[in-house]
Design a protein around this motif. Structure first.
Motif, PDB file in Angstrom:
ATOM      1  N   GLY A   1     -19.986 -16.323 -39.267  1.00 51.76           N
ATOM      2  CA  GLY A   1     -19.019 -15.362 -39.790  1.00 51.76           C
ATOM      3  C   GLY A   1     -19.492 -13.935 -39.927  1.00 51.76           C
ATOM      4  N   PHE A   2     -20.711 -13.609 -39.477  1.00 51.36           N
ATOM      5  CA  PHE A   2     -21.204 -12.240 -39.630  1.00 51.36           C
ATOM      6  C   PHE A   2     -20.381 -11.249 -38.812  1.00 51.36           C
ATOM      7  N   ASP A   3     -20.048 -11.614 -37.580  1.00 50.08           N
ATOM      8  CA  ASP A   3     -19.246 -10.749 -36.721  1.00 50.08           C
ATOM      9  C   ASP A   3     -17.874 -10.471 -37.346  1.00 50.08           C
ATOM     10  N   ALA A   4     -17.227 -11.516 -37.805  1.00 47.58           N
ATOM     11  CA  ALA A   4     -15.900 -11.351 -38.409  1.00 47.58           C
ATOM     12  C   ALA A   4     -15.977 -10.556 -39.709  1.00 47.58           C
ATOM     13  N   ALA A   5     -17.052 -10.723 -40.469  1.00 43.51           N
ATOM     14  CA  ALA A   5     -17.195 -10.000 -41.734  1.00 43.51           C
ATOM     15  C   ALA A   5     -17.320  -8.498 -41.493  1.00 43.51           C
ATOM     16  N   ALA A   6     -18.065  -8.104 -40.466  1.00 49.33           N
ATOM     17  CA  ALA A   6     -18.177  -6.679 -40.140  1.00 49.33           C
ATOM     18  C   ALA A   6     -16.807  -6.108 -39.778  1.00 49.33           C
ATOM     19  N   LYS A   7     -16.047  -6.850 -38.992  1.00 58.04           N
ATOM     20  CA  LYS A   7     -14.715  -6.387 -38.603  1.00 58.04           C
ATOM     21  C   LYS A   7     -13.778  -6.334 -39.807  1.00 58.04           C
ATOM     22  N   ALA A   8     -13.889  -7.308 -40.710  1.00 56.22           N
ATOM     23  CA  ALA A   8     -13.056  -7.309 -41.909  1.00 56.22           C
ATOM     24  C   ALA A   8     -13.336  -6.084 -42.765  1.00 56.22           C
ATOM     25  N   ALA A   9     -14.606  -5.694 -42.866  1.00 55.94           N
ATOM     26  CA  ALA A   9     -14.954  -4.509 -43.654  1.00 55.94           C
ATOM     27  C   ALA A   9     -14.299  -3.258 -43.073  1.00 55.94           C
ATOM     28  N   ILE A  10     -14.331  -3.126 -41.740  1.00 51.35           N
ATOM     29  CA  ILE A  10     -13.708  -1.968 -41.098  1.00 51.35           C
ATOM     30  C   ILE A  10     -12.201  -1.971 -41.313  1.00 51.35           C
ATOM     31  N   LEU A  11     -11.576  -3.123 -41.122  1.00 54.02           N
ATOM     32  CA  LEU A  11     -10.128  -3.236 -41.319  1.00 54.02           C
ATOM     33  C   LEU A  11      -9.733  -2.888 -42.740  1.00 54.02           C
ATOM     34  N   ALA A  12     -10.458  -3.438 -43.721  1.00 52.93           N
ATOM     35  CA  ALA A  12     -10.120  -3.195 -45.122  1.00 52.93           C
ATOM     36  C   ALA A  12     -10.278  -1.727 -45.482  1.00 52.93           C
ATOM     37  N   GLY A  13     -11.333  -1.098 -44.990  1.00 54.23           N
ATOM     38  CA  GLY A  13     -11.550   0.303 -45.296  1.00 54.23           C
ATOM     39  C   GLY A  13     -10.398   1.175 -44.829  1.00 54.23           C
ATOM     40  N   ILE A  14      -9.917   0.905 -43.611  1.00 51.26           N
ATOM     41  CA  ILE A  14      -8.805   1.689 -43.071  1.00 51.26           C
ATOM     42  C   ILE A  14      -7.499   1.336 -43.764  1.00 51.26           C
TER      43      ILE A  14
ATOM     44  N   LYS B   1     -19.386  -2.335 -34.316  1.00 48.87           N
ATOM     45  CA  LYS B   1     -18.864  -2.852 -35.586  1.00 48.87           C
ATOM     46  C   LYS B   1     -19.949  -3.016 -36.637  1.00 48.87           C
ATOM     47  N   ALA B   2     -21.140  -3.475 -36.218  1.00 50.22           N
ATOM     48  CA  ALA B   2     -22.212  -3.719 -37.182  1.00 50.22           C
ATOM     49  C   ALA B   2     -22.627  -2.428 -37.881  1.00 50.22           C
ATOM     50  N   LEU B   3     -22.800  -1.365 -37.125  1.00 48.81           N
ATOM     51  CA  LEU B   3     -23.207  -0.089 -37.688  1.00 48.81           C
ATOM     52  C   LEU B   3     -22.119   0.488 -38.598  1.00 48.81           C
ATOM     53  N   LEU B   4     -20.878   0.470 -38.132  1.00 46.47           N
ATOM     54  CA  LEU B   4     -19.793   1.034 -38.925  1.00 46.47           C
ATOM     55  C   LEU B   4     -19.573   0.257 -40.216  1.00 46.47           C
ATOM     56  N   ALA B   5     -19.781  -1.060 -40.163  1.00 42.17           N
ATOM     57  CA  ALA B   5     -19.596  -1.876 -41.362  1.00 42.17           C
ATOM     58  C   ALA B   5     -20.760  -1.737 -42.334  1.00 42.17           C
ATOM     59  N   GLU B   6     -21.959  -1.475 -41.813  1.00 41.27           N
ATOM     60  CA  GLU B   6     -23.127  -1.367 -42.684  1.00 41.27           C
ATOM     61  C   GLU B   6     -23.324   0.045 -43.215  1.00 41.27           C
ATOM     62  N   ASP B   7     -23.149   1.036 -42.359  1.00 44.02           N
ATOM     63  CA  ASP B   7     -23.457   2.414 -42.753  1.00 44.02           C
ATOM     64  C   ASP B   7     -22.432   3.390 -42.213  1.00 44.02           C
ATOM     65  N   GLY B   8     -21.167   2.994 -42.256  1.00 41.75           N
ATOM     66  CA  GLY B   8     -20.112   3.876 -41.776  1.00 41.75           C
ATOM     67  C   GLY B   8     -20.059   5.188 -42.529  1.00 41.75           C
TER      68      GLY B   8
END
Length: 435
Positions: free
Chosen positions: A203-216, A109-116
């Motif tokens: 909240g860093f873990d949840a923020a990475a997941k939120a970024a992935i969810l929002a993008g999709i 999740k961290a990689l996909l949210a930072e540099d997907g």
């Protein structure tokens, strides 16, 4: 009789809590997996940092290697599974694998949210699949329904509990009256929280997941840096008790929503009060749940184990099967969809309700002066409760919907009032519009 298809070879990066379960499932379910894929799946190798480390499952020592780059670029490898986490060396290894024609399954999740963007571009340029169901909400089938099942619909909002550690802590605070520190210690003792719980509780873990969810969900590129983030470390037992007395429960929520005009999206992670009648209020202990609202499909809820070795490995295996089927058929899964290119609006533009607790002087005119400050910033008050305590009083106000910027300006002016001893807490209120 049709000729048996050759085996597809899988390289695994990481053999920790999740990786060891992937090894176990590949071994124990080999016949079923071969039947579902249409060809056998074989483990080609497992890259680890230390060869002699004790692992949760038996791994053939001949498969272990510390040379991850050599493993992912081998000619006999078809699929690379990355479960090491972090940015590097995961990014470099995934890019190397794709450059050599390998499809990739990742839980990162961290990689996909930072540099997907870099990873998705490499997949497209090299004709490789990229699947990452396990990166958000563990075993819960969530990303593929958003990416595929709801591809013909318009998602309006995604609201969810996507971090099991914080949900466990807040649930214990609610059910037992425990303090944050006591609940955290219990979570650590049970293995739900790391020795350093910062990524979860801030909240860093949840923020990475939120970024992935929002993008999709919104077909727009969203990074972790776009997500407004607040953790739960400031939540007190008094906050939890106050919410409970009003028929609410506090949860750390990931909220991704289109603006009313549909031109921007808001992506935020923060604690919020939700009514106990809301479906998310009943999500207990370390479980996750995500509520999706779409124009045609209506309201959907996904619930299950959001972390853990076996649950997360289940999602990884599902992706391996999907990628393997695609390779046999000579096709690819869906690429990243960013055609909408919606911008992420600032937190100040986000609109919700608020629960504000003030310690004030207990004398005539206090409520009127406080109400005037709210009115000055066009924040409408829905309910007020006041309790006297000697020379001081506690004033609890719940607002109608207002922008975060307006509420922030209100709180700033309240702190400047000499009759306000302290702004004890400010909590957003969500979910009143969802049965």
């Amino acid at each position: 009789m049709s000729k048996a298809k050759p085996a597809l070879r899988v390289a695994l990066l990481g053999c920790g809590v999740v990786g060891s379960q992937v090894v176990r499932l590949l071994r124990e379910q080999s016949d079923d997996l071969a039947a579902r894929v249409g060809a056998p799946l074989e483990l080609a190798g497992v890259a680890v940092r230390r060869l002699g480390r004790k692992r949760d499952t038996d791994v053939d020592p001949a498969l272990l290697t510390t040379d991850a780059e050599a493993l992912v670029t081998r000619d006999d490898v078809d699929i690379v599974v990355e479960v090491i986490g972090g940015i590097e060396p995961a990014r470099s290894l995934i890019l190397a694998a794709m450059a050599h024609g390998k499809s990739v399954v990742s839980a990162n999740k961290a990689l996909l949210a930072e540099d997907g963007a870099t990873i998705h571009r490499a997949a497209r340029e090299n004709g490789a699949d990229l699947y990452f169901e396990a990166s958000v909400a563990g075993a819960i089938p969530l990303l593929r329904p958003l990416r595929e099942s709801l591809a013909g619909d318009r998602v309006r909002r995604v609201l969810g509990i996507v971090n099991g550690t914080t949900n466990y802590i807040l649930d214990k605070m609610d059910s037992t009256g425990a303090s944050f520190n006591d609940a955290l210690e219990e979570a650590q003792a049970l293995g739900y929280a790391e020795a350093d719980p910062t990524a979860d509780v801030e909240g860093f873990d949840a923020a990475a997941k939120a970024a992935i969810l929002a993008g999709i969900a919104f077909h727009s590129r969203v990074t972790a840096a776009d997500v407004h983030r607040e953790g739960i470390t400031e939540i007190t037992a008094a906050d939890v008790a106050s919410a409970k007395g009003m028929g609410y429960v506090i949860k750390l929520l990931a909220i991704c929503a289109r603006s009313d005009d549909g031109k921007t999206v808001g992506v935020r992670v923060h604690p919020a009060m939700i009514p106990r009648s809301h479906p998310l209020a009943g999500v207990r202990e370390a479980y996750n749940a995500v509520f999706v609202e779409a124009e045609s499909a209506g309201r959907l809820m996904f619930y299950g184990a959001g972390a853990g070795g076996a649950p997360t490995a289940s999602a990884v295996l599902g992706d391996i099967v999907a990628v393997a089927r695609n390779r046999i058929a000579g096709t690819r899964g869906p690429e990243e969809s960013t055609y909408a290119d919606l911008k992420v609006h600032p937190m100040g533009d986000s609109v919700t309700r608020y629960h504000v607790s003030l310690d004030v002087a207990d004398k005539p005119g206090v409520l009127a002066r406080v109400a005037e400050i709210f009115a000055r910033h066009d924040v409408s008050i829905q309910t007020v409760r006041q309790e006297g305590r000697g020379d001081d009083a506690q004033l609890v106000l719940v607002t109608h919907r207002a922008s975060d910027a307006a509420l922030s300006a209100t709180i700033k002016d309240l702190r400047d009032l000499n009759i306000v001893r302290a702004v004890a807490s400010v909590m957003r209120v969500e979910g009143d519009d969802t049965p």
